[in-house]
Structure formats: structure tokens, C-alpha cells
Design a protein around this motif. Structure first.
Motif, PDB file in Angstrom:
ATOM      1  N   ARG A  44       0.904  -1.281   0.096  1.00 11.39           N
ATOM      2  CA  ARG A  44       0.052   0.105  -0.034  1.00 11.39           C
ATOM      3  C   ARG A  44       0.787   1.253  -0.070  1.00 11.39           C
ATOM      4  NH1 ARG A  44      -4.157  -0.740   4.090  1.00 11.39           N
ATOM      5  NH2 ARG A  44      -5.107  -1.947   2.409  1.00 11.39           N
ATOM      6  N   VAL A  45       0.565   2.213  -0.979  1.00  9.18           N
ATOM      7  CA  VAL A  45       1.432   3.379  -0.955  1.00  9.18           C
ATOM      8  C   VAL A  45       0.555   4.505  -0.641  1.00  9.18           C
ATOM      9  CG1 VAL A  45       2.982   4.928  -2.635  1.00  9.18           C
ATOM     10  CG2 VAL A  45       3.000   2.347  -2.937  1.00  9.18           C
ATOM     11  N   PHE A  46       1.005   5.214   0.615  1.00 10.40           N
ATOM     12  CA  PHE A  46       0.129   6.205   0.945  1.00 10.40           C
ATOM     13  C   PHE A  46       0.903   7.416   0.511  1.00 10.40           C
ATOM     14  CE2 PHE A  46      -0.646   3.064   4.288  1.00 10.40           C
ATOM     15  CZ  PHE A  46      -2.050   3.167   4.519  1.00 10.40           C
ATOM     16  N   TYR A  47      -0.130   8.438   0.369  1.00  9.39           N
ATOM     17  CA  TYR A  47       0.723   9.847  -0.312  1.00  9.39           C
ATOM     18  C   TYR A  47      -0.178  10.858   0.058  1.00  9.39           C
ATOM     19  CZ  TYR A  47      -2.488   9.095  -4.280  1.00  9.39           C
ATOM     20  OH  TYR A  47      -3.902   8.967  -4.658  1.00  9.39           O
ATOM     21  N   GLY A  48       0.496  12.020   0.311  1.00 13.34           N
ATOM     22  CA  GLY A  48      -0.439  13.204   0.375  1.00 13.34           C
ATOM     23  C   GLY A  48       0.722  14.467   0.773  1.00 13.34           C
ATOM     24  N   PRO A  49       0.093  15.344   0.991  1.00 14.16           N
ATOM     25  CA  PRO A  49       1.042  16.814   1.373  1.00 14.16           C
ATOM     26  C   PRO A  49       1.536  16.828   2.791  1.00 14.16           C
ATOM     27  CG  PRO A  49      -1.346  17.401   1.024  1.00 14.16           C
ATOM     28  CD  PRO A  49      -1.311  15.968   0.828  1.00 14.16           C
ATOM     29  N   ASP A  50       1.066  16.183   3.560  1.00 13.78           N
ATOM     30  CA  ASP A  50       1.499  15.975   4.974  1.00 13.78           C
ATOM     31  C   ASP A  50       2.471  14.931   5.401  1.00 13.78           C
ATOM     32  OD1 ASP A  50       1.686  15.920   7.673  1.00 13.78           O
ATOM     33  OD2 ASP A  50      -0.495  16.253   8.336  1.00 13.78           O
ATOM     34  N   ALA A  51       3.664  15.198   5.533  1.00 11.05           N
ATOM     35  CA  ALA A  51       4.521  14.049   5.799  1.00 11.05           C
ATOM     36  C   ALA A  51       4.220  12.978   6.899  1.00 11.05           C
ATOM     37  CB  ALA A  51       6.002  14.353   5.867  1.00 11.05           C
ATOM     38  N   ASP A  52       3.596  13.559   8.056  1.00 14.45           N
ATOM     39  CA  ASP A  52       3.110  12.816   9.118  1.00 14.45           C
ATOM     40  C   ASP A  52       1.900  12.120   9.121  1.00 14.45           C
ATOM     41  OD1 ASP A  52       5.557  13.366  10.395  1.00 14.45           O
ATOM     42  OD2 ASP A  52       4.556  15.279  11.196  1.00 14.45           O
ATOM     43  N   ASN A  53       1.038  12.411   7.919  1.00 18.45           N
ATOM     44  CA  ASN A  53      -0.245  11.858   7.693  1.00 18.45           C
ATOM     45  C   ASN A  53      -0.586  11.862   6.324  1.00 18.45           C
ATOM     46  OD1 ASN A  53      -2.675  10.883   8.363  1.00 18.45           O
ATOM     47  ND2 ASN A  53      -3.768  12.787   8.719  1.00 18.45           N
ATOM     48  N   PRO A  54       0.070  10.918   5.418  1.00 19.07           N
ATOM     49  CA  PRO A  54      -0.479  11.030   4.166  1.00 19.07           C
ATOM     50  C   PRO A  54      -1.754  10.299   4.069  1.00 19.07           C
ATOM     51  CG  PRO A  54       1.469   9.505   4.433  1.00 19.07           C
ATOM     52  CD  PRO A  54       1.099  10.308   5.712  1.00 19.07           C
ATOM     53  N   ASP A  55      -2.831  11.148   3.554  1.00 11.79           N
ATOM     54  CA  ASP A  55      -4.058  10.489   3.697  1.00 11.79           C
ATOM     55  C   ASP A  55      -4.867   9.958   2.382  1.00 11.79           C
ATOM     56  OD1 ASP A  55      -4.448  12.773   2.042  1.00 11.79           O
ATOM     57  OD2 ASP A  55      -5.617  13.741   3.479  1.00 11.79           O
ATOM     58  N   GLN A  56      -3.956   9.776   1.391  1.00 19.08           N
ATOM     59  CA  GLN A  56      -4.484   9.059   0.204  1.00 19.08           C
ATOM     60  C   GLN A  56      -3.701   7.865   0.070  1.00 19.08           C
ATOM     61  OE1 GLN A  56      -5.288  11.802  -2.971  1.00 19.08           O
ATOM     62  NE2 GLN A  56      -4.576  13.377  -1.450  1.00 19.08           N
ATOM     63  N   TRP A  57      -4.252   6.972  -0.734  1.00 21.45           N
ATOM     64  CA  TRP A  57      -3.409   5.593  -0.831  1.00 21.45           C
ATOM     65  C   TRP A  57      -3.951   4.981  -2.164  1.00 21.45           C
ATOM     66  CZ3 TRP A  57      -7.240   5.889   2.940  1.00 21.45           C
ATOM     67  CH2 TRP A  57      -7.901   5.228   2.872  1.00 21.45           C
ATOM     68  N   GLY A  76       2.874  21.297  -5.518  1.00 22.19           N
ATOM     69  CA  GLY A  76       3.290  21.230  -4.119  1.00 22.19           C
ATOM     70  C   GLY A  76       4.191  20.222  -3.911  1.00 22.19           C
ATOM     71  N   ARG A  77       4.684  19.971  -2.482  1.00 25.56           N
ATOM     72  CA  ARG A  77       5.482  18.916  -2.135  1.00 25.56           C
ATOM     73  C   ARG A  77       4.376  17.796  -1.731  1.00 25.56           C
ATOM     74  NH1 ARG A  77      10.832  19.338   1.281  1.00 25.56           N
ATOM     75  NH2 ARG A  77      11.441  19.803  -0.918  1.00 25.56           N
ATOM     76  N   TRP A  78       4.699  16.609  -2.189  1.00 25.39           N
ATOM     77  CA  TRP A  78       3.895  15.332  -1.764  1.00 25.39           C
ATOM     78  C   TRP A  78       4.931  14.259  -1.159  1.00 25.39           C
ATOM     79  CZ3 TRP A  78      -1.299  14.396  -2.547  1.00 25.39           C
ATOM     80  CH2 TRP A  78      -1.928  15.385  -3.296  1.00 25.39           C
ATOM     81  N   TYR A  79       4.297  13.585  -0.244  1.00 27.72           N
ATOM     82  CA  TYR A  79       5.282  12.655   0.414  1.00 27.72           C
ATOM     83  C   TYR A  79       4.724  11.525   0.132  1.00 27.72           C
ATOM     84  CZ  TYR A  79       6.875  16.493   2.883  1.00 27.72           C
ATOM     85  OH  TYR A  79       7.456  17.869   3.299  1.00 27.72           O
TER      86      TYR A  79
END
Length: 103
Positions: A44-57, A76-79
Motif C-alpha cells: 500500500r502506497v500512502f501519499y499526501g501533502p502532510d509527511a506525518d499523515n499522508p491521507d490518500q493511498w 506542491g510537495r507530496w510525500y
């Protein structure tokens, strides 16, 4: 219960190519206690703009896959963080987050 699978290591690598980021990782081969995991059935690859809580996967149901491509994300920056899932449904600890700046 058995220990969870080890996080995909090394941390996933993000290779940028224009507006496309390829996230790749090494396959999981052991549990946190050093024993062989049950069969890894997915990543599962999580991703999102918040490094501590990537909320999409996105779930990758083919355990032979060790990369995923992302495009079309807003600027923007994505993690990106990767988790392994074994046949017992156990999830690994998340990998260290890796960042990519979409422009």
C-alpha cells in the motif's frame, strides 16, 4: 500473534520525471523479529501533502510490484510512504516518507 513484516527498506525512492514521480522500494523479506514473513500479498502506497499523515493511498495487489507511478497531483510537495501487507493481513510499519515537489 506473529510480529509484523518489516517496513519496505530501504526507504522508497522517488524518481522525478517532469510531472511524474516513480516511487520504488525493495521487497520485504523478513519480520521485525528476523523470521520469514508469511507471503507478502500486497503493498500500500500512502501519499499526501502532510509527511506525518499522508491521507490518500493506492493498493498494489501484485506483491511482485516494487514501484508505482504518480502523476497529475496538484502543485506542491507530496510525500510517499510504503507499507507491506502479508497473507495474515498484518501490515508493516510504514517506511520513512520520501518527498517530491510537483510544479
Amino acid at each position: 500473534p506473529p510480529p509484523e513484516p518489516v517496513s519496505p527498506e530501504p526507504a522508497p525512492e522517488v524518481v522525478p520525471s517532469g510531472r511524474l514521480a516513480t516511487v520504488s522500494w525493495a521487497p520485504v523479506t523478513e519480520r521485525t523479529d528476523g523470521t520469514t514473513p508469511g507471503r507478502v500479498t500486497a503493498y500500500r502506497v500512502f501519499y499526501g501533502p502532510d509527511a506525518d499523515n499522508p491521507d490518500q493511498w493506492v493498493d498494489l495487489g501484485d506483491p511482485a510490484l516494487t514501484s508505482a507511478q504518480f502523476s497529475g497531483l496538484p502543485p506542491g510537495r507530496w510525500y510517499f510512504v510504503v507499507v507491506a501487507i502479508d497473507d495474515g493481513g498484518l501490515e508493516s510499519e510504514p517506511s520513512d516518507p520520501q518527498a517530491y515537489d510537483f510544479t
